[in-house]
Design an enzyme around this catalytic site. Structure first.
Site, PDB file in Angstrom:
ATOM      1  N   SER A 240       0.862  -1.179   0.000  1.00 51.89           N
ATOM      2  CA  SER A 240       0.000   0.000   0.000  1.00 51.89           C
ATOM      3  C   SER A 240       0.897   1.226   0.000  1.00 51.89           C
ATOM      4  O   SER A 240       2.131   1.126   0.022  1.00 51.89           O
ATOM      5  CB  SER A 240      -0.908   0.006   1.233  1.00 51.89           C
ATOM      6  N   LYS A 241       0.283   2.414   0.017  1.00 54.42           N
ATOM      7  CA  LYS A 241       1.082   3.643  -0.021  1.00 54.42           C
ATOM      8  C   LYS A 241       2.004   3.768   1.179  1.00 54.42           C
ATOM      9  O   LYS A 241       3.108   4.308   1.075  1.00 54.42           O
ATOM     10  CB  LYS A 241       0.155   4.861  -0.106  1.00 54.42           C
ATOM     11  N   ARG A 242       1.580   3.233   2.325  1.00 51.62           N
ATOM     12  CA  ARG A 242       2.447   3.344   3.502  1.00 51.62           C
ATOM     13  C   ARG A 242       3.676   2.451   3.374  1.00 51.62           C
ATOM     14  O   ARG A 242       4.682   2.657   4.045  1.00 51.62           O
ATOM     15  CB  ARG A 242       1.668   2.990   4.773  1.00 51.62           C
TER      16      ARG A 242
END
Length: 469
Positions: A240-242
């Protein structure tokens, strides 16, 4: 046979890290085998495809150094050809018109679900005549897929994968408005472009089974498939973006080098013994499917930082200076002068040894362009407190008296000063570093003295040693 691979992104967003790895693997496979690597923009989703996204993909590919052969193919421009193939399938009895209404399809799925059956399309229009069609319905065109036996994928990564044909329904080829679906477009384009090998994420494995049925219906050669496990985050969860699922442009803006990104992506799902740092030349020589793993790889920023640090140290000094100059100019709030450039050029060999990214390189170089008197960070302010100004005042004339401003002469002067005052070397070195740089993280003290030169070094020392107590 000439190996021809492709990268076929949808321009509905940036070139993300997973797509970049797919592009890299296909590029390396083609280059390793002396073949061709093609770029196709799958822009059939006109509502979501944007010129900005197309530009970002092309720019990202260029920044990564993944050059392609021939012109870029835009899938939307091939719509007529896709429809032509659907018409051929209809004429040969390998496709049919389906007149189901949306309501009928919904009812079919809900009934099947309630009865515990598969909710896939049941083929109710496979053998019906168009004369039975209700009025006002624009039919879709469906592939008349085989219902018996199995569809086999001989996958370069996953091995032999079988799908029961009764679990694969008659997929839509043309929508009611006559527009082609992704499944039709991709097969026609891959055939027309002569693609021999398709390497992509294993989330496309089910698609491959359906696409093989279409290849067979058209009596076309089937490409060799290779479905690669997806990238996960460092914690093993879906990327994911994290975790780092960002656009390639974001990594460029964060100060990563393209060769470092290539190296890190290469190691996400492919290996060559215990080699960690693999040049592009080595990657082209070594890359093949036998090095691909079957387990998801993990994207790790710490590893990427280490890889980037390696390539920073390997990079040409002028290249790094060119990358750092915009940030340094902004931080200085002025145009840099020739003396600034001279110092930065002189400092680059030492600076790049301590930096893992361009922003870190800029931060570490700011002491060279800062205006006097320097602003001290907390650690440096502590280092020039107490007895430090007095010591600096004592050593300053000794440094000024040096006729040759060489590392050897300066080193001997500072060490002799420490010996004569019966103090440890660090007692004078730490305030010297603070006075000269205002920062705790810099090149070695003698590197700094050589980079700044005698006059600037003495001026910065004087700013501290002459300061009122």
């Amino acid at each position: 046979m000439t190996v021809i691979t492709r990268f076929a992104p949808s321009p509905t967003g940036f070139l993300h890290i997973g797509g970049a790895r797919t592009a890299l693997f296909n590029w390396l496979y083609a280059r390793h085998h002396g073949g061709q690597f093609r770029l196709r923009i799958e822009d059939t989703d006109r509502a979501r495809s944007t010129p900005e996204a197309m530009e970002a993909i092309v720019d990202g590919m260029k920044w990564l150094g993944l050059d392609w052969d021939g012109e870029i193919v835009y899938q939307s421009k091939q719509a007529g050809r896709h429809a032509e193939v659907a018409s051929q399938l209809l004429a040969e009895g390998n496709a049919y018109y389906c007149y189901c209404t949306p309501e009928e399809l919904t009812e079919m799925r809900e009934t099947a679900k309630a009865e515990g059956r598969s909710i896939m399309y049941d083929g109710r229009w496979r053998d019906r005549d168009a004369s039975e069609a209700p009025e006002g319905i624009d039919p879709v065109v469906r592939l008349k897929a085989p219902r018996q036996g199995e569809t086999l994928i001989e996958d370069q990564v996953q091995g032999s994968v079988k799908f029961r044909n009764d679990q694969l329904d008659d997929m839509v080829l043309l929508r009611g408005d006559g527009s082609p679906t992704y499944m039709l477009s991709v097969v026609v384009d891959d055939h027309d472009m002569g693609i021999t090998h398709i390497m992509r994420g294993d989330d496309h494995l089910n698609n491959a089974a359906r696409q093989i049925q279409l290849y067979k219906a058209m009596d076309w050669d089937i490409p060799v498939f290779g479905h690669i496990p997806l990238i996960h985050g460092a914690d093993g969860a879906k990327l994911s973006k994290r975790h780092g699922a960002l656009g390639i442009d974001a990594y460029r803006d964060m100060g990563y080098l393209p060769e470092a990104i290539r190296n890190h992506l290469l190691r996400l799902g492919w290996s060559h013994g215990d080699d960690e740092f693999i040049s592009t030349e080595q990657a082209i020589e070594w890359f093949d499917v036998d090095g691909l793993g079957k387990s998801p790889s993990r994207f790790d920023f710490k590893k990427l930082d280490n890889v980037n640090g390696h390539y920073m140290r390997q990079s040409d000094d002028q290249t790094l200076l060119d990358l750092a100059l915009p940030g340094l100019t902004t931080a200085a709030s002025r145009d840099l002068e020739p003396v600034d450039i001279e110092r930065l050029t002189s400092a680059m060999p030492a600076l790049k040894e301590r930096a893992k990214s361009i922003p870190e390189l800029i931060e570490n170089a700011l002491f060279l362009t800062d205006s006097r008197p320097l602003t001290m960070d907390d650690k440096s302010a502590t280092a020039v407190a107490g007895d430090a100004p007095g010591l600096l005042a004592e050593i300053s004339p000794l440094l000024a008296a040096l006729e040759d401003w060489t590392r050897e002469a300066v080193d001997a002067c500072v060490r002799q000063f420490a010996t004569d005052r019966d103090i440890k070397f660090g007692v004078i070195a730490q305030p010297l570093r603070a006075a000269l740089t205002g920062r705790a993280k810099t090149p070695g003290i003698f590197d700094v003295l050589m980079i700044l030169g005698q006059d600037e070094s003495l001026a910065r020392i004087a700013d501290i040693s002459n300061k009122p107590a």
